[in-house]
Design a protein around this motif. Structure first.
Motif, mmCIF file in Angstrom:
data_model
loop_
_atom_site.group_PDB
_atom_site.id
_atom_site.type_symbol
_atom_site.label_atom_id
_atom_site.label_comp_id
_atom_site.label_asym_id
_atom_site.label_seq_id
_atom_site.Cartn_x
_atom_site.Cartn_y
_atom_site.Cartn_z
ATOM 1 N N ALA A 1 -1.333 3.689 3.795
ATOM 2 C CA ALA A 1 -0.778 2.882 4.880
ATOM 3 C C ALA A 1 0.742 2.837 4.793
ATOM 4 O O ALA A 1 1.446 2.868 5.826
ATOM 5 C CB ALA A 1 -1.361 1.470 4.826
ATOM 6 N N GLY A 2 1.280 2.781 3.577
ATOM 7 C CA GLY A 2 2.732 2.776 3.412
ATOM 8 C C GLY A 2 3.365 4.059 3.925
ATOM 9 O O GLY A 2 4.428 4.031 4.573
ATOM 10 N N THR A 3 2.716 5.194 3.662
ATOM 11 C CA THR A 3 3.236 6.472 4.150
ATOM 12 C C THR A 3 3.202 6.528 5.666
ATOM 13 O O THR A 3 4.168 6.984 6.306
ATOM 14 C CB THR A 3 2.414 7.633 3.558
ATOM 15 N N ILE A 4 2.111 6.080 6.263
ATOM 16 C CA ILE A 4 2.002 6.048 7.729
ATOM 17 C C ILE A 4 3.080 5.138 8.303
ATOM 18 O O ILE A 4 3.739 5.467 9.311
ATOM 19 C CB ILE A 4 0.590 5.564 8.140
ATOM 20 N N TYR A 5 3.293 4.013 7.658
ATOM 21 C CA TYR A 5 4.280 3.039 8.136
ATOM 22 C C TYR A 5 5.695 3.630 8.124
ATOM 23 O O TYR A 5 6.429 3.560 9.127
ATOM 24 C CB TYR A 5 4.193 1.795 7.248
ATOM 25 N N PHE A 6 6.102 4.205 7.004
ATOM 26 C CA PHE A 6 7.475 4.677 6.884
ATOM 27 C C PHE A 6 7.714 6.011 7.584
ATOM 28 O O PHE A 6 8.825 6.258 8.069
ATOM 29 C CB PHE A 6 7.874 4.793 5.411
ATOM 30 N N ALA B 1 -0.685 0.412 10.829
ATOM 31 C CA ALA B 1 -0.699 1.404 9.747
ATOM 32 C C ALA B 1 -1.931 1.228 8.858
ATOM 33 O O ALA B 1 -2.573 2.210 8.453
ATOM 34 C CB ALA B 1 0.586 1.291 8.924
ATOM 35 N N VAL B 2 -2.270 -0.032 8.559
ATOM 36 C CA VAL B 2 -3.460 -0.302 7.740
ATOM 37 C C VAL B 2 -4.719 0.135 8.483
ATOM 38 O O VAL B 2 -5.628 0.748 7.894
ATOM 39 C CB VAL B 2 -3.532 -1.792 7.358
ATOM 40 N N ALA B 3 -4.809 -0.172 9.759
ATOM 41 C CA ALA B 3 -5.973 0.225 10.554
ATOM 42 C C ALA B 3 -6.086 1.750 10.619
ATOM 43 O O ALA B 3 -7.180 2.312 10.435
ATOM 44 C CB ALA B 3 -5.873 -0.364 11.957
ATOM 45 N N ILE B 4 -4.964 2.436 10.864
ATOM 46 C CA ILE B 4 -4.978 3.903 10.938
ATOM 47 C C ILE B 4 -5.376 4.498 9.581
ATOM 48 O O ILE B 4 -6.104 5.490 9.510
ATOM 49 C CB ILE B 4 -3.601 4.432 11.374
ATOM 50 N N ALA B 5 -4.917 3.890 8.494
ATOM 51 C CA ALA B 5 -5.284 4.377 7.151
ATOM 52 C C ALA B 5 -6.795 4.315 6.947
ATOM 53 O O ALA B 5 -7.412 5.255 6.418
ATOM 54 C CB ALA B 5 -4.559 3.556 6.088
ATOM 55 N N GLN B 6 -7.403 3.210 7.370
ATOM 56 C CA GLN B 6 -8.861 3.084 7.232
ATOM 57 C C GLN B 6 -9.590 4.079 8.141
ATOM 58 O O GLN B 6 -10.596 4.675 7.750
ATOM 59 C CB GLN B 6 -9.282 1.649 7.572
#
Length: 250
Positions: free
Chosen positions: A138-143, A204-209
């Motif tokens: 999620a951190g990677t997606i976020y940044f 980002a958390v939702a996309i990670a899941q």
């Protein structure tokens, strides 16, 4: 000696008949035994060349180990197991049903009906705490892509997962994210602070899941690399797609 002039007593008719009957029975029995012996000798290859008078009937040998205490010949390997003996069940076997039930429950919870990726993101439950791997993803997606569309964010997340599954890269999500000189947002082996109260973080958390559970189609399937469209690194790689401001390769 009987008295002279006197004849011995003659047997009665009944006694004579009984006597003859016994003789006939004995003769019949002898004939049957001779016939049986001849048949045995004639049909047994081991005795085919010997005469009937010299032949002996072999004795049937029974291994005592194959005879139980009741005197019956029984193959012990065919006996049913002793029901009085305890049945050993390993912890793994005992826990198998609950583990399967948990897996089915997890799979059912992952099946969320949605017409669009945006709708699926809104319906995704956001846990209070994240495991390390989801946090890294999620951190990677976020940044890397918080300013991109949800499809673009999903494609970035899938690149990280594809790398973790490839023998060319570290075999964990966090290992991929913190691999040296791979992601520019990682500074000194650390991830910058995240505004966890923002909508961008929730997405980002939702996309990670969604990426980890493969709940939505990825438009850059199989990609292992991406870069911003504003740069031209001249990679000798197979270009897959451009989504928003990123170009994806494998």
């Amino acid at each position: 000696m009987p008295a002279r002039g006197l004849h011995p007593a003659q047997p009665s008719t009944a006694q004579t008949d009984d006597y003859m009957t016994n003789i006939l029975r004995a003769a019949s029995l002898a004939a049957v035994l001779m016939t049986a012996a001849g048949t045995f000798i004639a049909t047994d290859p081991g005795f085919a060349s010997e005469s009937a008078t010299q032949a002996t009937i072999p004795t049937l040998q029974i291994d005592r180990a194959m005879v139980d205490h009741s005197g019956d010949a029984i193959d012990k390997s065919l006996r049913a197991p002793d029901s009085s003996l305890p049945i050993q069940i390993s912890d793994e076997t005992a826990d198998a049903p609950s583990a399967i039930e948990d897996a089915i429950a997890d799979a059912d919870s992952a099946r969320i009906e949605a017409a669009t990726l945006g709708e699926l993101v809104l319906k995704m439950p956001i846990p209070d705490t994240l495991d390390a791997e989801t946090q890294c993803l999620a951190g990677t997606i976020y940044f890397e892509s918080k300013g991109e569309t949800l499809s673009g964010q999903l494609a970035v997340g899938r690149v990280v997962l594809n790398r973790a599954a490839s023998p060319r890269f570290p075999n964990s999500i966090c290992g991929v994210v913190y691999q040296r000189s791979q992601f520019s947002f990682v500074r000194g082996g650390k991830m910058p602070r995240i505004n966890t109260a923002s909508n961008s973080w929730r997405n980002a958390v939702a996309i990670a899941q969604i990426a980890r559970n493969e709940l939505w189609k990825n438009d850059a399937k199989g990609a292992l690399f991406f870069h911003a469209a504003r740069v031209s690194p001249h990679w000798r790689l197979t270009r897959i797609a451009q989504i928003d401001n990123h170009i994806f390769y494998r």
